[in-house]
Design a protein around this motif. Sequence first.
Motif, PDB file in Angstrom:
ATOM      1  N   PRO A   1       0.807  -1.228   0.000  1.00  0.00           N
ATOM      2  CA  PRO A   1       0.000   0.000   0.000  1.00  0.00           C
ATOM      3  C   PRO A   1       0.837   1.273   0.000  1.00  0.00           C
ATOM      4  CG  PRO A   1      -0.921  -1.591   1.531  1.00  0.00           C
ATOM      5  CD  PRO A   1       0.378  -2.167   1.061  1.00  0.00           C
ATOM      6  N   ALA A   2       1.998   1.240   0.669  1.00  0.00           N
ATOM      7  CA  ALA A   2       2.842   2.432   0.778  1.00  0.00           C
ATOM      8  C   ALA A   2       3.362   2.907  -0.572  1.00  0.00           C
ATOM      9  CB  ALA A   2       4.013   2.155   1.715  1.00  0.00           C
ATOM     10  N   PHE A   3       3.348   2.022  -1.589  1.00  0.00           N
ATOM     11  CA  PHE A   3       3.898   2.390  -2.896  1.00  0.00           C
ATOM     12  C   PHE A   3       2.841   2.449  -3.986  1.00  0.00           C
ATOM     13  CE2 PHE A   3       7.307   0.236  -0.512  1.00  0.00           C
ATOM     14  CZ  PHE A   3       8.212   1.287  -0.443  1.00  0.00           C
ATOM     15  N   SER A   4       1.579   2.459  -3.600  1.00  0.00           N
ATOM     16  CA  SER A   4       0.501   2.464  -4.596  1.00  0.00           C
ATOM     17  C   SER A   4       0.539   3.704  -5.479  1.00  0.00           C
ATOM     18  CB  SER A   4      -0.857   2.363  -3.898  1.00  0.00           C
ATOM     19  OG  SER A   4      -1.081   3.501  -3.077  1.00  0.00           O
ATOM     20  N   TYR A   5       1.041   4.834  -4.921  1.00  0.00           N
ATOM     21  CA  TYR A   5       1.040   6.096  -5.668  1.00  0.00           C
ATOM     22  C   TYR A   5       1.855   6.011  -6.959  1.00  0.00           C
ATOM     23  CZ  TYR A   5       5.487   6.450  -3.156  1.00  0.00           C
ATOM     24  OH  TYR A   5       6.731   6.181  -2.642  1.00  0.00           O
ATOM     25  N   LEU A   6       2.784   5.054  -7.039  1.00  0.00           N
ATOM     26  CA  LEU A   6       3.606   4.932  -8.235  1.00  0.00           C
ATOM     27  C   LEU A   6       2.832   4.370  -9.419  1.00  0.00           C
ATOM     28  CD1 LEU A   6       6.883   3.600  -6.597  1.00  0.00           C
ATOM     29  CD2 LEU A   6       6.503   5.875  -7.552  1.00  0.00           C
ATOM     30  N   TYR A   7       1.698   3.726  -9.142  1.00  0.00           N
ATOM     31  CA  TYR A   7       0.889   3.139 -10.210  1.00  0.00           C
ATOM     32  C   TYR A   7      -0.549   3.647 -10.226  1.00  0.00           C
ATOM     33  CZ  TYR A   7       4.006  -0.189 -12.484  1.00  0.00           C
ATOM     34  OH  TYR A   7       5.006  -0.752 -13.247  1.00  0.00           O
TER      35      TYR A   7
ATOM     36  N   PHE B   1       3.339   9.081 -14.231  1.00  0.00           N
ATOM     37  CA  PHE B   1       2.142   9.801 -14.644  1.00  0.00           C
ATOM     38  C   PHE B   1       1.614  10.620 -13.472  1.00  0.00           C
ATOM     39  CE2 PHE B   1       2.505   6.027 -17.275  1.00  0.00           C
ATOM     40  CZ  PHE B   1       2.369   6.557 -18.547  1.00  0.00           C
ATOM     41  N   PHE B   2       1.484  11.915 -13.683  1.00  0.00           N
ATOM     42  CA  PHE B   2       1.054  12.812 -12.617  1.00  0.00           C
ATOM     43  C   PHE B   2      -0.399  12.552 -12.234  1.00  0.00           C
ATOM     44  CE2 PHE B   2       4.604  15.186 -14.522  1.00  0.00           C
ATOM     45  CZ  PHE B   2       5.368  15.384 -13.379  1.00  0.00           C
ATOM     46  N   LYS B   3      -0.664  12.739 -10.952  1.00  0.00           N
ATOM     47  CA  LYS B   3      -2.019  12.511 -10.443  1.00  0.00           C
ATOM     48  C   LYS B   3      -2.948  13.679 -10.764  1.00  0.00           C
ATOM     49  CE  LYS B   3      -0.025   8.973  -8.544  1.00  0.00           C
ATOM     50  NZ  LYS B   3       1.295   9.209  -9.110  1.00  0.00           N
TER      51      LYS B   3
ATOM     52  N   GLY C   1       9.973  18.164   2.868  1.00  0.00           N
ATOM     53  CA  GLY C   1       8.945  17.864   3.865  1.00  0.00           C
ATOM     54  C   GLY C   1       7.667  18.664   3.732  1.00  0.00           C
ATOM     55  N   THR C   2       7.543  19.468   2.673  1.00  0.00           N
ATOM     56  CA  THR C   2       6.363  20.328   2.530  1.00  0.00           C
ATOM     57  C   THR C   2       5.485  19.948   1.345  1.00  0.00           C
ATOM     58  OG1 THR C   2       7.492  21.957   1.130  1.00  0.00           O
ATOM     59  CG2 THR C   2       7.644  22.259   3.526  1.00  0.00           C
ATOM     60  N   LEU C   3       5.987  19.084   0.466  1.00  0.00           N
ATOM     61  CA  LEU C   3       5.263  18.761  -0.762  1.00  0.00           C
ATOM     62  C   LEU C   3       4.852  17.298  -0.799  1.00  0.00           C
ATOM     63  CD1 LEU C   3       7.613  20.511  -3.382  1.00  0.00           C
ATOM     64  CD2 LEU C   3       5.607  21.491  -2.245  1.00  0.00           C
ATOM     65  N   THR C   4       3.853  17.002  -1.609  1.00  0.00           N
ATOM     66  CA  THR C   4       3.534  15.607  -1.902  1.00  0.00           C
ATOM     67  C   THR C   4       4.587  15.071  -2.864  1.00  0.00           C
ATOM     68  OG1 THR C   4       2.195  16.127  -3.858  1.00  0.00           O
ATOM     69  CG2 THR C   4       1.065  16.122  -1.710  1.00  0.00           C
ATOM     70  N   LEU C   5       4.667  13.757  -2.995  1.00  0.00           N
ATOM     71  CA  LEU C   5       5.610  13.188  -3.961  1.00  0.00           C
ATOM     72  C   LEU C   5       5.285  13.697  -5.360  1.00  0.00           C
ATOM     73  CD1 LEU C   5       7.920  11.127  -4.642  1.00  0.00           C
ATOM     74  CD2 LEU C   5       6.080   9.578  -5.273  1.00  0.00           C
ATOM     75  N   ASP C   6       4.005  13.748  -5.703  1.00  0.00           N
ATOM     76  CA  ASP C   6       3.601  14.197  -7.034  1.00  0.00           C
ATOM     77  C   ASP C   6       4.095  15.613  -7.305  1.00  0.00           C
ATOM     78  OD1 ASP C   6       2.118  12.987  -9.236  1.00  0.00           O
ATOM     79  OD2 ASP C   6       0.711  14.651  -9.041  1.00  0.00           O
ATOM     80  N   GLU C   7       3.996  16.487  -6.314  1.00  0.00           N
ATOM     81  CA  GLU C   7       4.476  17.858  -6.466  1.00  0.00           C
ATOM     82  C   GLU C   7       5.998  17.896  -6.598  1.00  0.00           C
ATOM     83  OE1 GLU C   7       0.984  20.240  -3.958  1.00  0.00           O
ATOM     84  OE2 GLU C   7       2.731  19.392  -2.917  1.00  0.00           O
TER      85      GLU C   7
END
Length: 328
Positions: free
Chosen positions: A39-45, A145-147, A222-228
């Motif tokens: 779950p911790a790496f779901s953002y990559l897909y 791919f950006f969210k 520490g201020t941004l999301t990974l996507d940002e």
Amino acid sequence: MKILVIRLSSMGDIIYTTPIVRCLKKQLPNAEVHFLTKPAFSYLYDNNPYVDKLLLLKPSLKETIEEIKSEHYDYLVDLHRNLRTSIIKLQTRIPSSTYNKQSLLKWLSLKFKKNLVPPVHLVDRYFKAVAPLGIINDNKPIDYFFKQEHNLSTLLPPAFSNGYIAFIIGATHFTKRMPNEKVISICNRLNYPIVLLGGKDVVHNAREIEEKSTASIFNACGTLTLDESVFLVSQASTVIGFDTGLTHIAEAFNKPIVSIWGSTVPELLGVQPYKVDRVLEAGVTLPCRPCSKFGLAKCPKGHFKCMWQIDEKNIINFVTTTVNPASL
């Protein structure tokens, strides 16, 4: 075919699976491709158009296996190869192929400080696992791919709107991070606007670098999301980074990259920058290097020469010759 691809961790290893998934989807007619990770790496897909369904590892392996069985897969591609994935393959009995980790060669390379692992990139090693399906490497970069859409003006001060260097100072382990003093020295000698990127674990480092440097620095750690953070990397003129996931993701945008290596070496894991036109791999040759595959909490020898002895001049020269002066 209905195919399940498995890679459970970590960020860098998972981002390098994206060419595999892309080629499976594009080269197999009507293929349905699913991907299983933690779950911790779901953002990559999350937003990857080549994945039809994202499965997340459940609290118990039994639950995960039950979900896999319910999907009735035709084929399983194991790109992780550990005890957990071995149990999955054993209990589901799905026809499968598996990535060769070359664990023994890696262990021998560390023990005897000799590079016994063939210089093959991790992506190409992954492709060997899908070769039985007739899949070939399309020789294109990794995918990110950006969210959502992002705007530089909302993420950076106006002074950075004309261009900047992205300096990724985060890394999971201490021996992968360049000492603050050296980072400060490089920033001061670059004479370009610099954006510091990293997670909350390097907030203190970033604050010290910002306060002690004379360069024009924006501290985004520490201020941004990974996507940002990835968006800022994608818009940078040049990227400097350590052996960490965000530096590997930067390869998706074919930016000039300074890839800085301390206790780890890219050849051991096959994670040298992939399909990037302009790269500087900054590291030094030492009898004690590499001391680890993944990094350590401190230098085993106490001197940390693998970082202290990196030639700053080479980094400055590379950045100076690759940065687009018209954008800065």
